[in-house]
Design a protein around this motif. Structure first.
Motif, PDB file in Angstrom:
ATOM      1  N   LEU A 187       0.853  -1.184   0.000  1.00 50.17           N
ATOM      2  CA  LEU A 187       0.000   0.000   0.000  1.00 50.17           C
ATOM      3  C   LEU A 187       0.889   1.234   0.000  1.00 50.17           C
ATOM      4  O   LEU A 187       1.974   1.241   0.576  1.00 50.17           O
ATOM      5  N   ASP A 188       0.396   2.258  -0.659  1.00 48.96           N
ATOM      6  CA  ASP A 188       1.190   3.472  -0.793  1.00 48.96           C
ATOM      7  C   ASP A 188       0.953   4.377   0.412  1.00 48.96           C
ATOM      8  O   ASP A 188      -0.044   5.084   0.489  1.00 48.96           O
ATOM      9  N   THR A 189       1.899   4.346   1.333  1.00 50.09           N
ATOM     10  CA  THR A 189       1.719   5.117   2.569  1.00 50.09           C
ATOM     11  C   THR A 189       1.599   6.614   2.300  1.00 50.09           C
ATOM     12  O   THR A 189       0.842   7.307   2.965  1.00 50.09           O
ATOM     13  N   LYS A 190       2.339   7.066   1.282  1.00 53.08           N
ATOM     14  CA  LYS A 190       2.298   8.519   1.011  1.00 53.08           C
ATOM     15  C   LYS A 190       0.904   8.936   0.579  1.00 53.08           C
ATOM     16  O   LYS A 190       0.363   9.932   1.058  1.00 53.08           O
ATOM     17  N   LEU A 191       0.323   8.165  -0.346  1.00 53.84           N
ATOM     18  CA  LEU A 191      -1.023   8.530  -0.804  1.00 53.84           C
ATOM     19  C   LEU A 191      -2.029   8.393   0.344  1.00 53.84           C
ATOM     20  O   LEU A 191      -2.933   9.206   0.487  1.00 53.84           O
ATOM     21  N   GLY A 192      -1.850   7.365   1.164  1.00 55.22           N
ATOM     22  CA  GLY A 192      -2.740   7.196   2.305  1.00 55.22           C
ATOM     23  C   GLY A 192      -2.646   8.375   3.250  1.00 55.22           C
ATOM     24  O   GLY A 192      -3.667   8.897   3.717  1.00 55.22           O
ATOM     25  N   ALA A 193      -1.407   8.828   3.508  1.00 53.04           N
ATOM     26  CA  ALA A 193      -1.227   9.971   4.408  1.00 53.04           C
ATOM     27  C   ALA A 193      -1.833  11.220   3.788  1.00 53.04           C
ATOM     28  O   ALA A 193      -2.491  12.019   4.479  1.00 53.04           O
ATOM     29  N   LEU A 194      -1.640  11.374   2.480  1.00 55.93           N
ATOM     30  CA  LEU A 194      -2.220  12.534   1.793  1.00 55.93           C
ATOM     31  C   LEU A 194      -3.740  12.543   1.973  1.00 55.93           C
ATOM     32  O   LEU A 194      -4.335  13.577   2.293  1.00 55.93           O
ATOM     33  N   ASN A 195      -4.346  11.374   1.816  1.00 53.73           N
ATOM     34  CA  ASN A 195      -5.801  11.301   1.973  1.00 53.73           C
ATOM     35  C   ASN A 195      -6.233  11.589   3.405  1.00 53.73           C
ATOM     36  O   ASN A 195      -7.282  12.192   3.632  1.00 53.73           O
ATOM     37  N   THR A 196      -5.413  11.177   4.368  1.00 52.24           N
ATOM     38  CA  THR A 196      -5.731  11.479   5.758  1.00 52.24           C
ATOM     39  C   THR A 196      -5.761  12.986   5.969  1.00 52.24           C
ATOM     40  O   THR A 196      -6.689  13.530   6.586  1.00 52.24           O
ATOM     41  N   VAL A 197      -4.745  13.669   5.408  1.00 50.53           N
ATOM     42  CA  VAL A 197      -4.685  15.125   5.553  1.00 50.53           C
ATOM     43  C   VAL A 197      -5.899  15.766   4.866  1.00 50.53           C
ATOM     44  O   VAL A 197      -6.559  16.650   5.423  1.00 50.53           O
ATOM     45  N   ILE A 198      -6.215  15.284   3.668  1.00 44.18           N
ATOM     46  CA  ILE A 198      -7.350  15.861   2.926  1.00 44.18           C
ATOM     47  C   ILE A 198      -8.637  15.725   3.741  1.00 44.18           C
ATOM     48  O   ILE A 198      -9.394  16.686   3.900  1.00 44.18           O
ATOM     49  N   LEU A 199      -8.873  14.539   4.288  1.00 46.76           N
ATOM     50  CA  LEU A 199     -10.127  14.333   5.029  1.00 46.76           C
ATOM     51  C   LEU A 199     -10.154  15.164   6.304  1.00 46.76           C
ATOM     52  O   LEU A 199     -11.192  15.713   6.678  1.00 46.76           O
ATOM     53  N   LEU A 200      -9.005  15.258   6.978  1.00 52.30           N
ATOM     54  CA  LEU A 200      -8.969  16.068   8.204  1.00 52.30           C
ATOM     55  C   LEU A 200      -9.303  17.515   7.881  1.00 52.30           C
ATOM     56  O   LEU A 200     -10.085  18.157   8.590  1.00 52.30           O
ATOM     57  N   LEU A 201      -8.721  18.014   6.785  1.00 47.36           N
ATOM     58  CA  LEU A 201      -8.997  19.399   6.402  1.00 47.36           C
ATOM     59  C   LEU A 201     -10.475  19.578   6.073  1.00 47.36           C
ATOM     60  O   LEU A 201     -11.102  20.571   6.460  1.00 47.36           O
ATOM     61  N   LEU A 248     -13.568  10.050  10.745  1.00 46.83           N
ATOM     62  CA  LEU A 248     -13.100   9.257  11.885  1.00 46.83           C
ATOM     63  C   LEU A 248     -12.779   7.815  11.471  1.00 46.83           C
ATOM     64  O   LEU A 248     -11.763   7.250  11.884  1.00 46.83           O
ATOM     65  N   ILE A 249     -13.656   7.251  10.642  1.00 46.65           N
ATOM     66  CA  ILE A 249     -13.422   5.858  10.237  1.00 46.65           C
ATOM     67  C   ILE A 249     -12.110   5.755   9.464  1.00 46.65           C
ATOM     68  O   ILE A 249     -11.317   4.841   9.675  1.00 46.65           O
ATOM     69  N   TRP A 250     -11.861   6.744   8.600  1.00 50.31           N
ATOM     70  CA  TRP A 250     -10.616   6.720   7.849  1.00 50.31           C
ATOM     71  C   TRP A 250      -9.410   6.840   8.788  1.00 50.31           C
ATOM     72  O   TRP A 250      -8.371   6.198   8.575  1.00 50.31           O
ATOM     73  N   ILE A 251      -9.565   7.646   9.844  1.00 48.62           N
ATOM     74  CA  ILE A 251      -8.468   7.815  10.801  1.00 48.62           C
ATOM     75  C   ILE A 251      -8.068   6.460  11.385  1.00 48.62           C
ATOM     76  O   ILE A 251      -6.916   6.224  11.729  1.00 48.62           O
ATOM     77  N   TYR A 252      -9.031   5.551  11.519  1.00 52.91           N
ATOM     78  CA  TYR A 252      -8.702   4.210  11.989  1.00 52.91           C
ATOM     79  C   TYR A 252      -8.189   3.328  10.859  1.00 52.91           C
ATOM     80  O   TYR A 252      -7.296   2.517  11.038  1.00 52.91           O
ATOM     81  N   LEU A 253      -8.791   3.467   9.681  1.00 51.99           N
ATOM     82  CA  LEU A 253      -8.397   2.601   8.565  1.00 51.99           C
ATOM     83  C   LEU A 253      -6.943   2.831   8.164  1.00 51.99           C
ATOM     84  O   LEU A 253      -6.215   1.889   7.872  1.00 51.99           O
ATOM     85  N   PHE A 254      -6.531   4.085   8.154  1.00 54.79           N
ATOM     86  CA  PHE A 254      -5.201   4.413   7.635  1.00 54.79           C
ATOM     87  C   PHE A 254      -4.097   3.671   8.394  1.00 54.79           C
ATOM     88  O   PHE A 254      -3.337   2.901   7.796  1.00 54.79           O
ATOM     89  N   PRO A 255      -3.968   3.828   9.723  1.00 53.43           N
ATOM     90  CA  PRO A 255      -2.897   3.092  10.394  1.00 53.43           C
ATOM     91  C   PRO A 255      -3.098   1.573  10.348  1.00 53.43           C
ATOM     92  O   PRO A 255      -2.129   0.832  10.196  1.00 53.43           O
TER      93      PRO A 255
END
Ligand code: CU
Lengths: 546, 298
Positions: free
Chosen positions: B73-87, B285-292
């Motif tokens: 899995l692409d951690t960078k893209l996952g992190a990018l999506n985490t930032v996008i959703l948080l914003l 919130l669900i994504w915040i759990y899915l990502f890690p």
């Protein structure tokens, strides 16, 4: 005749698009009783096939599909939605003193989701049928030739959302729409039971939702989560399935338990003994219900320690259940009981449900369950609970509120006869199943050893008696609609709020917000032979105010 | 749920037009709608809880599968999506505040930004999914990792040189010869697996030491880990269901945006905005759990 919810507006659309909880309740009643009819017919087919060991009327494949469809329709289309959807919808807001449920549109959506889910589930028979039993166990249900599984699972998935929305609606209604004076401990016990049920609907149903979604994906995309051929874990499916389906037993049985509380108070005409104990026992049953699912998996390779814990927790459910039974008995003790039809169903319930509960102890005990697992003993046990408890309670409630819902009285004579036939037919059908189950007759078998034939034949005869009872019931209930006597506002002398508004209730339930006191205060009523019902003492001898 | 129009025409109380006739007061209606929304969110959590439960069971039973597979899995893209959703969650919360203060222009802008965040999330997700499809990193029987002909065979992203837990040293020899290590900051991460196999970085490329036994490409070694497809089954179900919730959330945000444009919230009534924002926070919130749980194993 006064304007009521039935005459308030006319035309197909005024029903199809109604937001009135009473009309939605009535539509649920017709629809769920229709499902009961279909599933009941399938039961007769199954029982007739079992008249003799060899092929009798249908092939083995058809037989498997018939009992599967019987179980799935009875559980998902009838017992789970019937009491909350039909009686709950109709009675809950009026009993509470509210104008409607909190979210009337969501309520209508629930009904249409029920229709859609039900249609898809039943039409699965067109896509090859389902012969897995209503439990859809993997890996059986993941085999490619079981074509109907996808449709059936989709239908039940949609039905789950219907149930969730109904539960959500009821929880919010009871929390937020209580009129002034309606404190938690003035809620009639049917509402406590419905509340506990609604909590289960909201908290357990999403889990069956995701389980069925995974099963659908397993079948359509082969994701390999439940399918052992792909490395998946079929026992995990059982855990997920029963995490919902055990609490679902309480979705089926808690509302009828609430109905019985109402019936016993109304027909003993006295305050219920141990009100708070009965109220909290509903919540306790709901809570315990989430902790016992493993008792369905004693033979599925679960660890012994887990099985022991599940067994102990299962036994603990009997405590709140017994609290209810003993409080009802204490209420009836030295009471002046009037034996009208609804009360006869309440007494039937006490008898049959107690047998259902007590035989559960045999199945909850680890050592005996190894012997009784997947035999007719289990079939008899859950029919004593679901039919002897759930359906009998529903019938009691139906006869109790029929005058309120339709504005017509049915004839007591045929009604009492039907009740007696239900009692006889039910016990004849299912009691022998305990016997043949304990002797080793496995459930779901098409063929059997000839030594079991006599039991099967007794059981089949019993099912015909039951069918006769239900046809009689259908007849006199329909007849009451055509020629029945106009129902008084309070035919039974019951004390809860719904008997204060007219029969049938007006569109808005109450023109003024009602005053709420003790739900079981019978002191202010007197029987008025002129109206054939009860009225407040001192009120003019005419139809009571809405 | 939040949108109960007054359908009891003729009840003649002259109250707020947004109040449904079966509620006595507007406060009662707002409280009921909020409680309904919270209960609905609870059912959503329970829906995902089943998946988290399946995740826990399979990760407990097959830790090596999860370690191995998550590297793709692409951690960078996952992190990018985490930032996008948080914003976007932040702009959603801000939109509620703007609605409360009746700043309708600001409300509309913030809702558009939230919607943009949702679109951004799905675009990134699309990029991720396409890579998985191209390389056959899929569920169940469709799991068939391969070189797609245009790109080199995929390698565990983000963690070159990581020795897989429980792997035998020969088969899981660290970085393969075509691994580009220029991006790796900490070269000490690139370790030979065990003592027998050694690699060295020359000009940022991994070169096998002379005399080292031949290594298989990662695809070959992946086959040594059985049931990798289970991880991808769970990955696609979880992220797919979450993605579906993002789509539903976009519909809901679009709906309140339309109502804002129609002037429905000019009068200080903003319950729908509140409810939709609550829903959007749950999706976040669900994504915040899915990502890690999916991307950061190891
Ligand atoms: Cu159970």
């Amino acid at each position: 005749m006064k304007d009521n919810y039935l005459t308030h507006s006319k035309g197909f659309l005024s029903w199809a698009l109604t937001l009135d909880h009473k009309r939605i309740g009535l539509m649920y009643l017709v629809a769920t009783l229709g499902s009961f009819f279909v599933a009941g017919m399938l039961a007769l087919v199954v029982r007739t096939e079992l008249w003799a060991p060899d092929p009798t009327i249908i092939s083995a494949d058809r037989y498997n599909q018939a009992f599967t469809l019987h179980g799935a329709i009875m559980v998902f289309l009838f017992i789970i939605p019937a009491v909350p959807g039909a009686l709950g919808n109709f009675v809950l807001p009026i009993m509470l003193g509210a104008k409607d449920v909190a979210f009337p549109r969501l309520n209508l959506l629930s009904f249409y989701l029920w229709m859609l889910g039900g249609a898809i589930a039943v039409l699965s028979i067109l896509s090859g049928g389902v012969d897995t039993g209503w439990t859809f166990y993997t890996p059986y249900s993941t085999e490619p030739e079981r074509l109907g599984v996808v449709m059936m699972a989709t239908g039940v998935f949609i039905l789950g959302f219907s149930s969730i929305f109904t539960g959500l609606n009821f929880v919010v209604t009871i929390h937020k729409l209580r009129p002034p004076g309606m404190t938690w401990f003035r809620l009639p016990l049917f509402l406590w039971a419905t509340y506990a049920t609604a909590l289960i609907q909201v908290m357990a149903t999403p889990v069956i939702g995701i389980t069925l979604l995974l099963l659908i994906l397993e079948r359509t995309m082969m994701i390999g989560i439940f399918n052992p051929k792909l490395g998946g874990d079929p026992v995990l499916f059982q855990h997920f399935f029963w995490f919902y389906s055990h609490p679902a037993v309480y979705i089926m049985i808690l509302p009828p338990l609430g109905i019985i509380s109402e019936l016993i108070a109304a027909f003993c005409r006295r305050e219920l003994f141990g009100y708070k104990f009965i109220a909290f026992s509903s919540v306790a049953i709901a809570a315990f219900g989430f902790l016992v699912w493993g008792h369905h998996m004693f033979t599925s390779g679960q660890s012994t320690l887990m099985s022991m814990m599940f067994s102990a927790l299962t036994f603990s459910v009997s405590i709140p259940t017994a609290v209810k039974i003993f409080n009802w008995l204490a209420t009836m003790y030295k009471g002046s009981i009037s034996f009208e039809t609804p009360m006869l169903y309440a007494l039937t319930f006490l008898f049959t449900f107690s047998i259902g509960g007590l035989t559960g102890i045999f199945l909850g005990a680890l050592s005996t369950d190894i012997h009784l697992h997947d035999t007719y003993f289990v079939v008899a046990h859950f029919h004593y609970v679901m039919m002897g408890g759930g359906v009998i309670g529903l019938l009691g409630g139906l006869h109790y509120w029929w005058p309120k819902m339709t504005g017509k009285m049915y004839d007591e004579g045929p009604a009492k006869l039907a009740c007696a036939l239900v009692f006889i037919g039910f016990n004849t059908t299912f009691f022998v199943q305990f016997v043949m189950g304990s002797q080793g007759m496995p459930r779901r078998y098409y063929n059997y050893d000839p030594s079991f034939q006599i039991y099967h034949q007794v059981s089949t005869v019993g099912s015909y008696i039951l069918a006769a009872a239900f046809f009689l019931m259908l007849f006199y209930l329909l007849k009451s609609l055509a020629t029945g006597r106009q129902a008084p506002d309070n035919p039974w002398g019951a004390s809860t709020l719904e008997w204060q508004c007219s029969s049938p209730p007006p569109h808005d339930n109450f023109s003024t917000t009602p005053t709420v006191g003790d739900p079981y205060d019978f002191s202010g009523m007197t029987y008025d032979p002129q109206i054939g019902g009860w009225r407040p003492k001192g009120a003019p001898a005419a139809q009571g105010a809405a | 749920m939040g949108d109960q129009h007054a359908h009891g025409a003729g009840d003649g109380h002259g109250h707020d037009p947004n109040q449904a006739h079966h509620f006595d007061t507007m406060d009662q209606q707002i409280e009921a709608c909020k409680m309904g929304m919270w209960l609905f969110l609870a059912t959503e959590v329970l829906l995902f809880a089943g998946l988290f439960c399946a995740y826990t069971v399979y990760r407990g039973n097959h830790p090596e599968v999860f370690h191995h597979a998550s590297l793709f899995l692409d951690t960078k893209l996952g992190a990018l999506n985490t930032v996008i959703l948080l914003l976007s969650s932040f702009t959603a919360a801000w939109a509620v505040r703007a609605a409360q203060l009746r700043q309708i222009a600001k409300l509309k802008l913030l809702l558009v930004l939230t919607l943009a965040g949702a679109v951004g999330f799905l675009v990134v997700k699309y990029v991720e999914y396409s890579a998985k499809f191209e390389h056959g990193l899929l569920w169940g029987l469709r799991y068939d990792p391969h070189d797609d002909g245009h790109h080199p065979a995929p390698k565990p992203a983000g963690a070159p040189g990581l020795v897989l837990a429980g792997a035998t040293t020969q088969e899981y020899a660290v970085a393969t010869p075509w691994d580009d290590l220029t991006a790796v900051q900490d070269k000490s991460l690139v370790k030979p697996a065990g003592n027998e196999v050694a690699v060295q970085a020359v000009d940022g490329r991994v070169v096998p030491e002379e005399g080292a036994p031949p290594r298989k490409p990662w695809v070959g070694s992946a086959e040594q880990v059985r049931n990798v497809h289970i991880f991808f089954g769970i990955y696609f179900v979880m992220t797919g269901l979450h993605g579906l919730h993002v789509l539903i959330g976009m519909g809901a945000i679009g709906w309140v945006l339309l109502r804002a444009a129609k002037g429905d919230f000019d009068g200080g009534y903003y319950l729908p905005v509140d409810l939709v924002a609550l829903y959007w926070h749950l999706v976040d919130l669900i994504w915040i759990y899915l990502f890690p749980l999916l991307y950061l194993i190891g």
